[in-house]
Write an enzyme that holds these catalytic residues in place. Structure first.
Site, PDB file in Angstrom:
ATOM      1  N   ASP A  67     -11.932  -1.101  -2.586  1.00 49.09           N
ATOM      2  CA  ASP A  67     -11.207  -1.240  -1.487  1.00 49.09           C
ATOM      3  C   ASP A  67     -10.699   0.114  -0.965  1.00 49.09           C
ATOM      4  O   ASP A  67     -10.537   1.275  -1.495  1.00 49.09           O
ATOM      5  CB  ASP A  67     -10.008  -2.326  -1.892  1.00 49.09           C
ATOM      6  CG  ASP A  67      -9.303  -1.690  -2.975  1.00 49.09           C
ATOM      7  OD1 ASP A  67      -9.523  -0.659  -3.800  1.00 49.09           O
ATOM      8  OD2 ASP A  67      -8.586  -2.610  -3.568  1.00 49.09           O
ATOM      9  N   ASP A 136       0.145 -10.329  -9.079  1.00 48.82           N
ATOM     10  CA  ASP A 136      -0.323 -11.808  -8.401  1.00 48.82           C
ATOM     11  C   ASP A 136      -1.368 -12.287  -8.909  1.00 48.82           C
ATOM     12  O   ASP A 136      -1.896 -13.183  -8.378  1.00 48.82           O
ATOM     13  CB  ASP A 136       0.250 -11.896  -7.045  1.00 48.82           C
ATOM     14  CG  ASP A 136      -0.707 -10.884  -6.177  1.00 48.82           C
ATOM     15  OD1 ASP A 136      -1.413 -10.293  -6.824  1.00 48.82           O
ATOM     16  OD2 ASP A 136      -0.535 -11.045  -4.832  1.00 48.82           O
ATOM     17  N   GLU A 143      -6.330 -11.214  -2.385  1.00 46.97           N
ATOM     18  CA  GLU A 143      -5.024 -11.739  -2.539  1.00 46.97           C
ATOM     19  C   GLU A 143      -5.336 -13.088  -3.101  1.00 46.97           C
ATOM     20  O   GLU A 143      -6.255 -13.833  -2.708  1.00 46.97           O
ATOM     21  CB  GLU A 143      -4.043 -11.500  -1.406  1.00 46.97           C
ATOM     22  CG  GLU A 143      -3.813 -10.103  -1.205  1.00 46.97           C
ATOM     23  CD  GLU A 143      -2.956  -9.335  -2.095  1.00 46.97           C
ATOM     24  OE1 GLU A 143      -2.788  -9.918  -3.209  1.00 46.97           O
ATOM     25  OE2 GLU A 143      -2.303  -8.495  -1.584  1.00 46.97           O
TER      26      GLU A 143
HETATM   27  C1  GLP Z   1      -3.927  -2.135  -5.997  1.00 45.74           C
HETATM   28  C2  GLP Z   1      -5.422  -2.165  -5.779  1.00 45.74           C
HETATM   29  C3  GLP Z   1      -5.943  -3.026  -6.881  1.00 45.74           C
HETATM   30  C4  GLP Z   1      -5.258  -2.628  -8.328  1.00 45.74           C
HETATM   31  C5  GLP Z   1      -3.855  -3.315  -8.063  1.00 45.74           C
HETATM   32  C6  GLP Z   1      -2.996  -2.957  -9.462  1.00 45.74           C
HETATM   33  O1  GLP Z   1      -3.206  -3.112  -4.847  1.00 45.74           O
HETATM   34  N1  GLP Z   1      -5.969  -2.707  -4.905  1.00 45.74           N
HETATM   35  O2  GLP Z   1      -7.204  -2.743  -7.207  1.00 45.74           O
HETATM   36  O3  GLP Z   1      -6.030  -3.432  -9.318  1.00 45.74           O
HETATM   37  O4  GLP Z   1      -3.262  -2.752  -7.076  1.00 45.74           O
HETATM   38  O5  GLP Z   1      -2.488  -1.656  -9.388  1.00 45.74           O
HETATM   39  P1  GLP Z   1      -1.659  -0.858 -10.642  1.00 45.74           P
HETATM   40  O6  GLP Z   1      -2.949  -0.744 -11.372  1.00 45.74           O
HETATM   41  O7  GLP Z   1      -1.150   0.368 -10.115  1.00 45.74           O
HETATM   42  O8  GLP Z   1      -0.785  -1.730 -11.315  1.00 45.74           O
END
Ligand code: GLP
Length: 262
Positions: A67, A136, A143
């Protein structure tokens, strides 16, 4: 699903790195799907170490990231392109032209998303997809309520994700883009293997719902229950709400060596 519980994130990341490294050794031109966020950082550090100290060769590897934020140029401090360049691509011997991150500045977003899907197909499909998980249950930026059939497209982030990710934008929620381009859940499910990492107590509910709850679009990661080859690497705290932890440890500890990092 295979559940691998390790004492901390570092040990879990090293175990995940061994799976990636085994694939790259067996298939030097492997196609990797990659994730951003704080969770995969220890995995990337371990892959860099394996490259520098053990000669793990990425020269023929191709990558596709999950992404990118819409509106952030690649050189922006918080763009996922910059994150990947700094935290993995520059320290290893991958060819930059073989690395792909969705284009957050695309003038024609639907066309750019379709081209991204096409590029994955032309590369032969993703062999191994790395995933984090949002608190979430989101994967990539899919989402809750994202269609399980979705492909790469533009999405609107939830308020929870905007607030959560504000920590990367000096705590200023107004700086966090509200839109992103993300691979779809259908795209992720097409990968031949999925490895998810989740660390920390704030992931425990989503991890339990993903692994032991019903498969439902409200918990996007739960779709992995339908994937033929999905592994989830968790630390103790992220595993704390699972019911069958004793069984998962029993399975992992009983694995023959040849199967361990496969
Ligand atoms: C972001 C990314 C995800 C990721 C998630 C968790 O929004 N788009 O790919 O897995 O959040 O983030 P973190 O690893 O910092 O908890």
């Amino acid at each position: 699903m295979e559940i691998i519980i390790k004492e901390n994130g570092q040990a879990a990341s090293e175990a995940a790195a061994r799976v990636v490294a085994r694939l790259v050794r067996e298939k030097p031109n492997a196609v990797l799907g990659l994730a951003t966020g704080s969770t995969p950082l220890m995995l990337y550090r371990e892959l860099i170490r394996l490259h520098q100290e053990e000669g793990l060769d990425f020269s023929q590897v191709t990558t596709f990231n999950l992404d990118e934020y819409v509106g952030l140029p690649p050189e922006h401090e918080q763009s996922y392109r910059r994150f990947m360049n700094e935290n993995l691509f520059e320290p290893i011997n991958i060819k930059m032209e073989n690395t792909h991150v969705p284009d957050g500045l695309a003038a024609d977003i639907p066309a750019s998303c379709a081209a991204y899907e096409q590029a994955i197909v032309e590369a032969g499909g993703i062999d191994l997809q790395v995933l984090g998980i949002g608190s979430d249950g989101h994967v990539g930026f899919n989402e809750p309520t994202s269609s399980f059939a979705s492909r790469t497209r533009i999405k609107t982030l939830t308020q929870q994700t905007v607030a959560h990710n504000a920590r990367f934008f000096a705590g200023d929620e107004s700086q966090v883009p509200h839109h992103c381009i993300t691979m779809g859940i259908g795209t992720i499910m097409d990968a031949r293997m999925n490895i998810m990492l989740a660390f920390g107590a704030n992931k425990a509910d989503a991890v339990a719902a993903t692994i032991e709850g019903p498969v439902a679009a409200i918990m996007p990661a739960s779709v992995l229950q339908h994937h033929p080859r999905a592994k989830v690497f968790v630390d103790e705290t992220a595993s704390s709400r699972l019911r069958l932890t004793d069984y998962y440890r029993w399975v992992y500890n009983g694995k023959p060596d040849w199967q361990r990092d496969a």
